[in-house]
Design an enzyme around this catalytic site. Structure first.
Site, PDB file in Angstrom:
ATOM      1  N   TYR A  51       0.832  -1.211   0.000  1.00 25.01           N
ATOM      2  CA  TYR A  51       0.000   0.000   0.000  1.00 25.01           C
ATOM      3  C   TYR A  51       0.872   1.269   0.000  1.00 25.01           C
ATOM      4  O   TYR A  51       0.364   2.354  -0.252  1.00 25.01           O
ATOM      5  CB  TYR A  51      -0.938   0.059   1.213  1.00 25.01           C
ATOM      6  CG  TYR A  51      -1.891  -1.116   1.387  1.00 25.01           C
ATOM      7  CD1 TYR A  51      -2.080  -2.057   0.373  1.00 25.01           C
ATOM      8  CD2 TYR A  51      -2.610  -1.272   2.556  1.00 25.01           C
ATOM      9  CE1 TYR A  51      -2.941  -3.132   0.547  1.00 25.01           C
ATOM     10  CE2 TYR A  51      -3.483  -2.337   2.730  1.00 25.01           C
ATOM     11  CZ  TYR A  51      -3.639  -3.273   1.726  1.00 25.01           C
ATOM     12  OH  TYR A  51      -4.499  -4.331   1.906  1.00 25.01           O
ATOM     13  N   HIS A 109       0.526 -11.819   1.964  1.00 23.86           N
ATOM     14  CA  HIS A 109      -0.561 -11.090   1.293  1.00 23.86           C
ATOM     15  C   HIS A 109      -1.363 -11.976   0.325  1.00 23.86           C
ATOM     16  O   HIS A 109      -2.581 -11.933   0.297  1.00 23.86           O
ATOM     17  CB  HIS A 109       0.035  -9.887   0.545  1.00 23.86           C
ATOM     18  CG  HIS A 109      -0.906  -8.738   0.394  1.00 23.86           C
ATOM     19  ND1 HIS A 109      -0.503  -7.430   0.435  1.00 23.86           N
ATOM     20  CD2 HIS A 109      -2.249  -8.693   0.191  1.00 23.86           C
ATOM     21  CE1 HIS A 109      -1.552  -6.641   0.271  1.00 23.86           C
ATOM     22  NE2 HIS A 109      -2.624  -7.386   0.115  1.00 23.86           N
TER      23      HIS A 109
HETATM   24  N1  LIG Z   1      -5.652  -8.602   1.976  1.00 19.30           N
HETATM   25  C1  LIG Z   1      -5.972  -8.023   0.851  1.00 19.30           C
HETATM   26  O1  LIG Z   1      -5.604  -8.476  -0.238  1.00 19.30           O
HETATM   27  C2  LIG Z   1      -6.847  -6.810   0.870  1.00 19.30           C
HETATM   28  C3  LIG Z   1      -7.477  -6.396  -0.309  1.00 19.30           C
HETATM   29  C4  LIG Z   1      -8.299  -5.261  -0.265  1.00 19.30           C
HETATM   30  C5  LIG Z   1      -8.465  -4.569   0.919  1.00 19.30           C
HETATM   31  N2  LIG Z   1      -7.796  -4.991   2.053  1.00 19.30           N
HETATM   32  C6  LIG Z   1      -7.930  -4.224   3.315  1.00 19.30           C
HETATM   33  O2  LIG Z   1      -9.290  -4.050   3.642  1.00 19.30           O
HETATM   34  C7  LIG Z   1      -9.574  -2.668   3.783  1.00 19.30           C
HETATM   35  C8  LIG Z   1     -11.009  -2.364   3.410  1.00 19.30           C
HETATM   36  O3  LIG Z   1     -11.267  -2.683   2.065  1.00 19.30           O
HETATM   37  P1  LIG Z   1     -11.352  -1.578   0.898  1.00 19.30           P
HETATM   38  O4  LIG Z   1     -10.718  -0.302   1.334  1.00 19.30           O
HETATM   39  O5  LIG Z   1     -10.815  -2.218  -0.310  1.00 19.30           O
HETATM   40  O6  LIG Z   1     -12.908  -1.416   0.650  1.00 19.30           O
HETATM   41  P2  LIG Z   1     -14.194  -1.117   1.570  1.00 19.30           P
HETATM   42  O7  LIG Z   1     -13.818  -0.860   2.971  1.00 19.30           O
HETATM   43  O8  LIG Z   1     -15.189  -2.174   1.259  1.00 19.30           O
HETATM   44  O9  LIG Z   1     -14.755   0.210   0.899  1.00 19.30           O
HETATM   45  C9  LIG Z   1     -14.060   1.415   0.910  1.00 19.30           C
HETATM   46  C10 LIG Z   1     -14.843   2.397   0.037  1.00 19.30           C
HETATM   47  O10 LIG Z   1     -16.126   2.655   0.619  1.00 19.30           O
HETATM   48  C11 LIG Z   1     -16.315   4.059   0.785  1.00 19.30           C
HETATM   49  N3  LIG Z   1     -16.982   4.227   2.094  1.00 19.30           N
HETATM   50  C12 LIG Z   1     -16.503   3.805   3.293  1.00 19.30           C
HETATM   51  N4  LIG Z   1     -17.380   4.077   4.282  1.00 19.30           N
HETATM   52  C13 LIG Z   1     -18.440   4.692   3.693  1.00 19.30           C
HETATM   53  C14 LIG Z   1     -19.664   5.206   4.187  1.00 19.30           C
HETATM   54  N5  LIG Z   1     -19.970   5.117   5.481  1.00 19.30           N
HETATM   55  N6  LIG Z   1     -20.530   5.798   3.306  1.00 19.30           N
HETATM   56  C15 LIG Z   1     -20.225   5.874   1.990  1.00 19.30           C
HETATM   57  N7  LIG Z   1     -19.071   5.384   1.447  1.00 19.30           N
HETATM   58  C16 LIG Z   1     -18.185   4.803   2.302  1.00 19.30           C
HETATM   59  C17 LIG Z   1     -14.934   4.662   0.776  1.00 19.30           C
HETATM   60  O11 LIG Z   1     -14.957   5.937   0.185  1.00 19.30           O
HETATM   61  P3  LIG Z   1     -14.364   7.239   0.967  1.00 19.30           P
HETATM   62  O12 LIG Z   1     -12.964   6.863   1.402  1.00 19.30           O
HETATM   63  O13 LIG Z   1     -14.411   8.307  -0.072  1.00 19.30           O
HETATM   64  O14 LIG Z   1     -15.286   7.464   2.123  1.00 19.30           O
HETATM   65  C18 LIG Z   1     -14.143   3.709  -0.128  1.00 19.30           C
HETATM   66  O15 LIG Z   1     -14.300   4.084  -1.481  1.00 19.30           O
HETATM   67  C19 LIG Z   1      -8.530  -1.999   2.888  1.00 19.30           C
HETATM   68  O16 LIG Z   1      -8.410  -0.633   3.152  1.00 19.30           O
HETATM   69  C20 LIG Z   1      -7.314  -2.844   3.199  1.00 19.30           C
HETATM   70  O17 LIG Z   1      -6.726  -2.429   4.419  1.00 19.30           O
HETATM   71  C21 LIG Z   1      -7.029  -6.099   2.050  1.00 19.30           C
END
Ligand SMILES: NC(=O)c1ccc[n+]([C@@H]2O[C@H](COP(=O)([O-])OP(=O)(O)OC[C@H]3O[C@@H](n4cnc5c(N)ncnc54)[C@H](OP(=O)(O)O)[C@@H]3O)[C@@H](O)[C@H]2O)c1
Length: 272
Positions: A51, A109
């Site tokens: 990241y 990962h």
């Molecule tokens: N192990 C892996 O391979 C892997 C892969 C993907 C992710 N991850 C981890 O999991 C975490 C979470 O997943 P993610 O970031 O991919 O996706 P997520 O948490 O499912 O969604 C994040 C998105 O949702 C929006 N959002 C969040 N809260 C909101 C709300 N209350 N109302 C409206 N929109 C909202 C955010 O926009 P805004 O920021 O504009 O609010 C962002 O675009 C990552 O940050 C990472 O740390 C791990």
């Protein structure tokens, strides 16, 4: 607000709800987002070498004034760094960027077939040397984990995978439960792709919560460590405001049927 925690298979405590940190549009959004999450009561932060934001995470923790020991930090080993020497070097670099001597959780990962056993052995060494309080796997489904377990001395403490009603595979959760591995779900909000799903909207109205809060609560009620991410202060608060309601068993069962294999990342079933 006190966020409930879970006890991992080696006895350490991990908060059930935390924050992700993946790829905000601009890197200068990471530090304030983590600061707001900490302000909202978050004590679990998920980052990764890939990241490119471990330094910003460290800076947010420092500026919060919260003792390091109160915060659970996860970071991850990137694919190209798998293998014996490279894993050790990558781990040291992550610790250096995070400004810590011991990380709470270190994850592989993604599964890489040719390095599967070798990489896990290095994580075991990191763990027995006391440099990670727990070790685990990310994007490894049961077939990958079974292969690792044939040579492992230490059972992974965590299995992190994509988890929402839309990618829900009960057999993956059951497997982890049987093996005493704690499940952790990422992308619980499906990056907003399902906010207008009428079934979800109807449930959100019924509970007086947002569709985002419903998705987080569904994941928590499955006993899965959940790490939504936002860079907006109000949304961060909203995402942590999920401890004052319970989705009924009937509505949980209904949400379990939303599966349509919508994913934001690759399906581990397609990885050898
Ligand atoms: N192990 C892996 O391979 C892997 C892969 C993907 C992710 N991850 C981890 O999991 C975490 C979470 O997943 P993610 O970031 O991919 O996706 P997520 O948490 O499912 O969604 C994040 C998105 O949702 C929006 N959002 C969040 N809260 C909101 C709300 N209350 N109302 C409206 N929109 C909202 C955010 O926009 P805004 O920021 O504009 O609010 C962002 O675009 C990552 O940050 C990472 O740390 C791990």
């Amino acid at each position: 607000m006190v966020i409930p925690s879970t006890t991992l298979n080696n006895g350490i405590e991990m908060p059930l709800l935390g924050t992700g940190s993946y790829a905000p549009r601009q890197s200068d959004e990471v530090q304030p987002a983590i600061e707001w999450a900490l302000e909202a009561g978050c004590r679990l932060i998920d980052t990764a070498a890939s990241y490119g934001n471990e330094r910003e995470v460290a800076e947010a923790i420092r500026s919060s004034g919260i003792p390091r020991s109160d915060i659970f930090i996860t970071t991850k080993l990137w694919n190209e760094d798998q293998g014996h020497n490279r894993t050790l070097r990558a781990f040291n670099r992550s610790l250096e960027r995070l400004g810590i001597d011991v990380v709470d959780l270190y994850l592989v990962h993604w599964p890489i077939k040719e390095h599967r056993h070798e990489t896990w052995k290095v994580l075991e060494k990191i763990y027995t040397d006391g440099r990670a309080r727990a070790i685990g796997l990310s994007n490894h489904y049961p077939a990958h984990i079974n292969e690792i377990l044939t040579e492992a001395r230490i059972i992974p403490a965590i299995s992190q995978f994509e988890f929402s009603p839309y990618s829900y595979l009960p057999e993956v959760l059951d497997y982890c439960r049987q093996k005493n591995i704690q499940s952790q779900g990422y992308a619980p909000l499906v990056r907003g792709q399902k906010q207008n799903d009428p079934r979800l909207v109807a449930l959100a109205e019924k509970y007086g919560k947002s569709t985002y809060q419903l998705l987080i609560r569904w994941s928590l009620q499955h006993g899965v460590v959940t790490i939504p991410r936002s860079v907006k202060r109000e949304r961060i608060r909203e995402n942590f405001d999920v401890l004052d309601f319970v989705i009924s068993e009937e509505d949980m069962a209904l949400m379990n049927t939303f599966y349509d294999n919508t994913r934001i990342a690759s399906d581990p079933r397609e990885i050898d």
